[in-house]
Design an enzyme around this catalytic site. Structure first.
Site, short mmCIF file in Angstrom:
data_model
loop_
_atom_site.label_atom_id
_atom_site.label_comp_id
_atom_site.label_asym_id
_atom_site.label_seq_id
_atom_site.Cartn_x
_atom_site.Cartn_y
_atom_site.Cartn_z
N ARG A 247 -1.44 8.77 2.35
CA ARG A 247 -2.02 9.42 1.18
C ARG A 247 -3.42 8.87 0.86
O ARG A 247 -4.28 9.59 0.43
CB ARG A 247 -1.10 9.20 -0.01
CG ARG A 247 -1.64 9.53 -1.35
CD ARG A 247 -0.60 9.41 -2.44
NE ARG A 247 0.25 8.27 -2.31
CZ ARG A 247 0.41 7.35 -3.26
NH1 ARG A 247 -0.24 7.45 -4.39
NH2 ARG A 247 1.21 6.33 -3.08
N GLU B 248 14.39 15.47 7.12
CA GLU B 248 13.64 14.29 6.68
C GLU B 248 14.61 13.16 6.41
O GLU B 248 15.29 13.14 5.40
CB GLU B 248 12.84 14.61 5.42
CG GLU B 248 11.99 13.44 4.94
CD GLU B 248 11.19 13.76 3.69
OE1 GLU B 248 11.69 14.50 2.82
OE2 GLU B 248 10.05 13.25 3.58
N ASN C 83 10.21 5.50 -4.60
CA ASN C 83 9.53 4.67 -3.58
C ASN C 83 8.19 4.11 -4.03
O ASN C 83 7.65 3.20 -3.42
CB ASN C 83 9.42 5.43 -2.27
CG ASN C 83 8.58 6.69 -2.38
OD1 ASN C 83 8.32 7.18 -3.48
ND2 ASN C 83 8.14 7.22 -1.26
N LYS D 126 9.03 9.98 -17.15
CA LYS D 126 10.48 9.91 -16.87
C LYS D 126 10.63 9.16 -15.56
O LYS D 126 10.48 9.75 -14.49
CB LYS D 126 11.06 11.32 -16.77
CG LYS D 126 12.40 11.43 -16.03
CD LYS D 126 13.51 10.61 -16.61
CE LYS D 126 14.75 10.70 -15.75
NZ LYS D 126 14.75 9.71 -14.61
N CYS E 76 6.92 9.72 1.83
CA CYS E 76 6.87 11.15 2.14
C CYS E 76 5.86 11.40 3.26
O CYS E 76 5.99 12.34 4.04
CB CYS E 76 6.56 11.98 0.91
SG CYS E 76 5.00 11.62 0.13
N GLU F 17 4.68 17.04 -5.53
CA GLU F 17 4.53 16.30 -4.26
C GLU F 17 5.94 16.12 -3.71
O GLU F 17 6.74 15.39 -4.30
CB GLU F 17 3.86 14.94 -4.53
CG GLU F 17 3.75 14.06 -3.30
CD GLU F 17 3.36 12.63 -3.64
OE1 GLU F 17 2.94 12.35 -4.78
OE2 GLU F 17 3.49 11.78 -2.73
O1 G3P Z 1 5.95 8.86 -0.47
C1 G3P Z 1 4.97 8.84 -1.41
C2 G3P Z 1 3.65 9.22 -0.84
O2 G3P Z 1 2.77 9.32 -1.90
C3 G3P Z 1 3.22 8.26 0.27
O3 G3P Z 1 2.06 7.59 -0.08
O4 G3P Z 1 0.26 6.00 0.33
O5 G3P Z 1 2.45 5.61 1.44
O6 G3P Z 1 0.99 7.48 2.21
P1 G3P Z 1 1.40 6.60 1.03
#
Ligand code: G3P
Length: 489
Positions: free
Chosen positions: A449, A389, A166, A189, A296, A262
């Site tokens: 994030r 989820e 993603n 990777k 996430c 993560e």
């Molecule tokens: O799903 C990845 C995670 O790092 C989400 O990041 O910035 O969309 O809250 P963000």
């Protein structure tokens, strides 16, 4: 800077590998297809590394590390800044790749690359300011001042960076840049859907002057080479973003090795009776449905006190019905999910909830791997969607009697990534935040994030360790003490 060509396949038969001299189109050996979610077919192929090729490439990195670890911080920073500048010049073609590989819409795709550019610049600066400390022996009973410990940080060695589909550019760079700044060599990777993006950012890193034997991109199916890479004797740290089961598997097969994991989330938005309803509605819709819920940190459940749950649900549903649905190149908010299999799982959770009594406040519609955004009211803790989820455009609303029940339901999840609290009583918000077993609590904002110098932490099944620029550099380096025994005093 000789060749900053971005490789974008012209058709599904285009196959590519990256080596020291640049692109090898139609390399010998096995390849794996890169499926285009919005195209419904393969868009290209990438080389599938064999174990013998992996060994050879990692050997090169282990050797490169022995030089890179002693490079000056200012030299590392200069190369990183140059990489960021080159990436910034290629936002448009790189965004085109993200639209093709993961059906991320045009604006989000461009934003992902700009965010990565900013991250690299910030990392280069932050890395220059990592310092240590000097400790004197006489601070401890029985020792004299002539014993001094100089405490600093040193790299770990070859770091394996495994980003998810993603954010195949941003979550690659949030691993690579701090690792390089810390003096490590890095294996990327990339996810298969995102592999072309991963190869291209590594190609541009070479053009910036980051050495071929310090940064490598190794493509192939995780099913085939994942364990081999993670268990490789030259790999000294694994930095992984992805599903909880895979993260737990990595933790099980590695021993005595630092990990940054993560993983998944089931972030709750707790809406209290005094919440600013317009703010809560807007933040929840954005948090739940950006990139079709494939984040996430997406808002994956609303815990709303009963007295406002109906009005909140209707307000959310009204806004969700205005979300654009369609193709990434048309900048739609809701685009095809990453695969048919992912869409099947989301659809299964929705259908089961409806069969068990949930009420859809929006149309429930699907076209292949494109699922129209769904808001479900009257979801109960007996339904799978209350706990699992989906990683798709569905938002369950669970009614609670009071905030105590809200905290209890939020903490009952196996996940502990983030949570959001919507209330105008900030003292209460801080008090409730204390009781939430998560890495981050957002007060009156959606779970997310960024900004990327903030710590990003997952607890329980949501992860291990802390990310964020400085935290990532610290996680991919270790303390080293050099004790000087001065003349006897
Ligand atoms: O799903 C990845 C995670 O790092 C989400 O990041 O910035 O969309 O809250 P963000």
């Amino acid at each position: 800077m000789s060749d900053t060509t971005i490789f974008i396949p012209k058709d599904s038969r285009d196959s590519v590998q990256l080596n020291e001299d640049g692109w090898i189109t139609h390399p010998r050996g096995e390849t794996i297809e890169v499926y285009g979610p919005a195209k419904g077919h393969a868009i290209g192929c990438v080389h599938a590394y064999e174990p013998s090729e992996i060994d050879q490439r990692i050997e090169q990195l282990a050797q490169g590390y022995q030089t890179w670890r002693f490079t000056r911080l200012t030299d590392r920073a200069r190369l990183l800044h140059r990489w960021a500048d080159i990436l910034e010049k290629h936002i448009t073609p790189l965004a085109q790749l993200l639209m093709l590989e993961i059906a991320k819409n045009r604006q989000d795709a461009s934003d992902e690359i700009q965010r990565s550019v900013d991250f690299i610049h910030y990392t280069a600066e932050e890395g220059l300011r990592l310092s240590g400390e000097a400790l004197y022996g006489d601070a401890f009973p029985g020792h004299a001042r002539n014993k001094v410990s100089l405490v600093g940080r040193v790299p770990l060695g070859v770091v394996l960076a495994i980003p998810p589909f993603n954010y195949p550019i941003n979550l690659a760079i949030t691993k690579i840049a701090p690792a390089l700044m810390g003096g490590n060599a890095v294996i990327l990777k990339p996810p298969t859907q995102g592999a072309l993006s991963g190869l291209n950012i590594v190609h541009l890193a070479y053009e910036a002057g980051i050495p071929f034997n310090v940064l490598a991109a190794i493509t192939g199916s995780s099913r085939n080479i994942g364990d081999y890479l993670v268990s490789h004797p030259y790999v000294k740290m694994v930095n992984f973003t992805g599903s909880t089961p895979t993260g737990q598997h990595i933790a099980q097969i590695t021993t005595m090795m630092p990990l940054l994991l993560e993983l998944g989330g089931k972030d709750a938005a707790l809406v209290l009776s005094d919440a600013d309803m317009t703010l809560a509605r807007d933040q929840i819709v954005s948090g739940a449905f950006s990139y079709s819920g494939q984040r996430c940190t997406a808002v994956k459940r609303v815990l709303a006190v009963d007295e406002l749950a109906s009005s909140l649900g209707l307000a959310i549903a009204e806004k969700v019905r205005t979300l654009t649905v369609g193709l990434p190149e048309d900048n739609c908010m809701i685009t095809p999910l990453i695969s048919q299999q992912s869409a099947d799982f989301v659809w299964e959770l929705i259908q089961e909830a409806l069969e068990q009594g949930a009420v859809a406040l929006t149309p429930v519609h699907r076209k292949d791997n494109l699922i129209f955004p769904v808001v479900l009211d009257y979801v109960t803790p007996s339904m799978r969607i209350a706990w699992e989820e989906p990683f798709g455009p569905v938002l369950p609303i669970i009614r609670i009697q009071d905030e105590a029940e809200g905290i209890s339901l939020a903490n009952a999840s196996e996940y502990g990534l983030q949570a959001a609290i919507f209330t105008q009583d900030i003292s209460k918000a801080f008090d409730l935040a204390e009781h939430l077993d998560v890495g981050t609590v957002q007060i009156n904002g959606k779970t997310s994030r960024g900004p990327d110098h903030f710590p990003f932490v997952g607890t329980k099944s949501s992860g291990l360790g802390a990310q964020g620029v400085r935290y990532s550099i610290l996680a991919m380096t270790r303390l080293k003490s050099t004790v000087v025994n001065l003349g006897h005093v």
